[in-house]
Design a protein around this motif. Structure first.
Motif: not given
Length: 415
Positions: A210-216, A252-257, A262-266, A394-395
């Motif tokens: 159900q999702t379009a998953q991509l890994t960086l 903590k590094a992830v939380i700050n990022a 914020k688009r990643m926090n969706s 890019a984001p």
């Protein structure tokens, strides 16, 4: 009068549960508080205790049956007692009425639905109906495996899997050739997928379909982080609650990022993307029977030591069968690690409806050229999987770069 063993509500989003295993047989004596049946929801698996002392006089839901919350799984009563019978031997009219209307639709989710040229009554769980709508599966073509033929989410997922399989080509005309079918190996064992394994199976299939998953992927020079962590542990009194592990610093590094990107926090649900100002961080914990994701609520408001305390507490509770005391839903981003298994880069699978998950690999010592000199450095592999429907490359790359920068300047994480 017989007492019901009820399917409990174990989470805000829980609508139904699955019977994993009966620990007692019909006719067995049970004591109040004794475990009688193991059940599972989307998130956890637990054992239900007998509400009263007596005899297990009836089992109404078998293994792998899906039962709505509040509905009975079985009954405990006196020896020789029948379900619905009062102490004076008369029948409980309430039970009789329930039995009389049992075949009628309980909610609008189970209304009569036309199926081709004839009409039949479809009993569909709300979760199954939602999944069918998302992946465009015709419910009238599915045979339900739940109680009274109820269509479950697993039935919908299985139908989608069959639809995705390529049709068999016409059998070629080949002469002088025999087709051998491998015999069952005597040392092999087969076990029906159920319980937590079944829930994880369905969720992972749904996630990938159900999702379009991509890994960086990115490599962090964690040399300074390890030095900083050791100094912090020396300065901070070590106890059972706070030990300031590398995982704590990564969290903590992830939380700050996430606060910066914020688009990643969706969450991506239906046709809506909901972006959060606060961070509710999921930390994946591996158990013998599967994987759970305890959630640190409002992690952006907490210090490094507070985050460390909650991660350690959640891990202990998860591994000591205290799952019912954990918050296992509501996360906006998840971290999962395979570092303790010696794994480097890997492809973590999204925890829908989240749009991002960070995979953490094992730290390894490697030679690296720095200003023309070959030096020994500690390298940490990170793998970010994101839903390309909600976030572009890019984001997502910018977010991962910020996580990397935070970890390579660890003093920022305690400011």
């Amino acid at each position: 009068m017989a007492v019901e063993i009820i399917m409990p509500k174990m989470g805000m989003g829980m609508e139904e549960g699955t019977v994993v295993e009966w620990l007692k047989k019909k006719g067995d004596p049970v004591k109040k508080g004794e475990s009688v049946v193991s059940i599972s929801s989307d998130k956890i698996e637990k054992e239900l205790e007998a509400p009263e002392e007596g005899i297990l006089i009836e089992i109404t839901a078998g293994i792998d049956d899906v039962v709505a919350i509040g509905q009975p799984l079985g009954y405990i009563g006196a020896p020789g007692e029948e379900v619905g019978e009062r102490p004076d031997g008369s029948k409980d009219e309430t039970k009789q009425r329930e039995a009389a209307i049992e075949s009628a639709p309980e909610t609008e989710e189970e209304a009569t639905v036309p199926a081709h040229s004839e009409e039949r009554r479809l009993r569909v769980s709300p979760a199954a109906r939602r999944l069918a709508k998302i992946i465009n599966v015709d419910l009238s073509t599915i045979t339900g495996t739940g109680p009274l033929g109820r269509i479950t989410k697993a039935d919908v997922a299985a139908a989608e899997a069959r639809k995705a399989q390529p049709k068999e080509a016409e059998e070629p005309q080949i002469s002088n050739m025999s087709i051998s079918v491998p015999a069952a190996h005597p040392s092999a064992t087969s076990k029906k997928v159920s319980g937590m394994r079944k829930v994880i199976s369905d969720r992972m299939f749904a996630s990938l379909s159900q999702t379009a998953q991509l890994t960086l992927q990115a490599t962090v020079d964690a040399t300074e982080l390890i030095i900083f962590q050791k100094k912090a542990r020396e300065a901070y009194p070590i106890n059972d609650e706070v030990r300031l592990t590398i995982t704590d610093f990564i969290a903590k590094a992830v939380i700050n990022a996430l606060l910066e990107h914020k688009r990643m926090n969706s969450l991506y649900e239906g046709d809506t993307i909901t972006t959060f100002d606060e961070v509710h961080l999921g930390i994946a914990v591996a158990l013998d029977e599967g994987l759970v994701v305890p959630v640190i609520q409002h992690a952006d408001k907490k210090s490094l030591s507070a985050i460390s305390r909650e991660i350690r507490s959640a891990s202990k509770k998860a591994r000591s069968s205290e799952l019912s005391r954990l918050k296992l839903s509501g996360s906006t981003f998840t971290i999962t690690s395979l570092g303790t298994y010696g794994i480097g880069f890997f492809t973590p699978v999204l925890n829908p409806p989240e749009v991002g998950i960070l995979g953490v690999g094992t730290i390894s010592e490697q030679p690296v050229y720095i200003d023309g000199e070959l030096k020994r450095r500690s390298l940490l592999p990170l793998s970010l999987t994101f839903d390309h429907r909600a976030v572009d490359g890019a984001p997502a790359a910018a977010f991962l770069a910020t996580v990397k920068a935070n970890l390579e300047a660890p003093f920022k994480l305690v400011l």
